[in-house]
Design a protein around this motif. Sequence first.
Motif, PDB file in Angstrom:
ATOM      1  N   ALA A 168       0.824  -1.211   0.000  1.00 54.15           N
ATOM      2  CA  ALA A 168       0.000   0.000   0.000  1.00 54.15           C
ATOM      3  C   ALA A 168       0.858   1.260   0.000  1.00 54.15           C
ATOM      4  N   SER A 171       1.810   2.164  -3.419  1.00 55.61           N
ATOM      5  CA  SER A 171       0.643   2.077  -4.311  1.00 55.61           C
ATOM      6  C   SER A 171       0.927   2.761  -5.642  1.00 55.61           C
ATOM      7  N   ARG A 216      -8.124  -4.723  -6.032  1.00 59.37           N
ATOM      8  CA  ARG A 216      -7.201  -3.715  -5.538  1.00 59.37           C
ATOM      9  C   ARG A 216      -5.746  -4.171  -5.678  1.00 59.37           C
ATOM     10  N   PHE A 227      -0.289  -2.496  -5.954  1.00 60.34           N
ATOM     11  CA  PHE A 227      -1.464  -2.098  -5.196  1.00 60.34           C
ATOM     12  C   PHE A 227      -2.030  -0.856  -5.879  1.00 60.34           C
ATOM     13  N   ARG A 229      -4.006   2.405  -6.392  1.00 52.19           N
ATOM     14  CA  ARG A 229      -4.480   3.426  -5.458  1.00 52.19           C
ATOM     15  C   ARG A 229      -5.788   4.066  -5.890  1.00 52.19           C
TER      16      ARG A 229
END
Length: 250
Positions: A168, A171, A216, A227, A229
Motif C-alpha cells: 500500500a 501504491s 485492488r 497495489f 491506489r
Amino acid sequence: MGSRLLLIDDDQRLVAMVGDYLRGHGYSVEAAANLRDGRERLRRDAVDALILDLMLPDGDGLDLARELRADPRTRRLPLLMLSARGEPMDRIVGLEIGADDYLAKPFEPRELLARVKALMRRAGPDPGADEMLEFGRLVIDLGARHARLDGRPCELTSHQFELLVVLARASGRVLSRDQIMDALKGHPMEAFDRSIDVHVSRIRAVIEDDPKTPRRLLTVRGSGYVFARRQDQIDGDRGRSAAPAGAAPA
C-alpha cells in the motif's frame, strides 16, 4: 525479562536447548509438551508469540493454529510453526491457515532466534509510521496495526498486515518479490520463495470481498505485484497486464 514466548513441542531435548538459547538472548520461555497443556497455558497466561510444533502426541498443531486464528483474542498472536515435515505443501497449508513463519527441523538455534526477532519486530509498534492509509473502502491504521474494510476489521496475521502495508505504501508501483523482501527487512521466509504468493492470495481474499468490485491488489505477469491506489488505475491495469487473482509472477 523480555518478550514472553510459549513453545509447544514434545521433544524434551529440543525444548531444553531452544529454551536455554532464547533465554540467553533475553526472552522468557515457557513450554508445553502437548496440545492440551498448550491450550491451557494460552488460556491462562498472556504470551507475546507462539512457537508451535505440528506433530504432537495428542494431535496436529495445525488444529490449534486454526483455533487461534478463528478466535478474536488470538487472531494476531505471532505464530511460528516448527515441523519435521519439510514438504512445500505442508508449508503452504501452514501459511494459509495463518502462520507468520514456518521452520523445518532440524534447524540452527541462531536461525530460530532470527525468525523470532523478526516476528517481534513486526508485531511491535512502528514509531515512525503514518497514522492512516486510506483507499476507498479500505483503511489501514498503522498505529493500531489493523486494516478495516467498510469499517469491519480485516482478519490478517501480523506478517500479512506488514506485507499489505509494504504494497500500500508503494501504491501505483509494481514491486518484484525481491523488492518486497527488501522492504520486509530480510524476513527469514525469503528462503521459501512462494510464501509471498500464499500471503498475497490470503490478503486478496480479505480485502477484495465483493466479486462485483474491481480488484485492488494486482499481479503483473513477469514483474510482481501492484497495489492500485485509484479506480482508474484498477481498471487500466486490469485491462493491460494483470493476471487472474491468485496467479503468481513468473
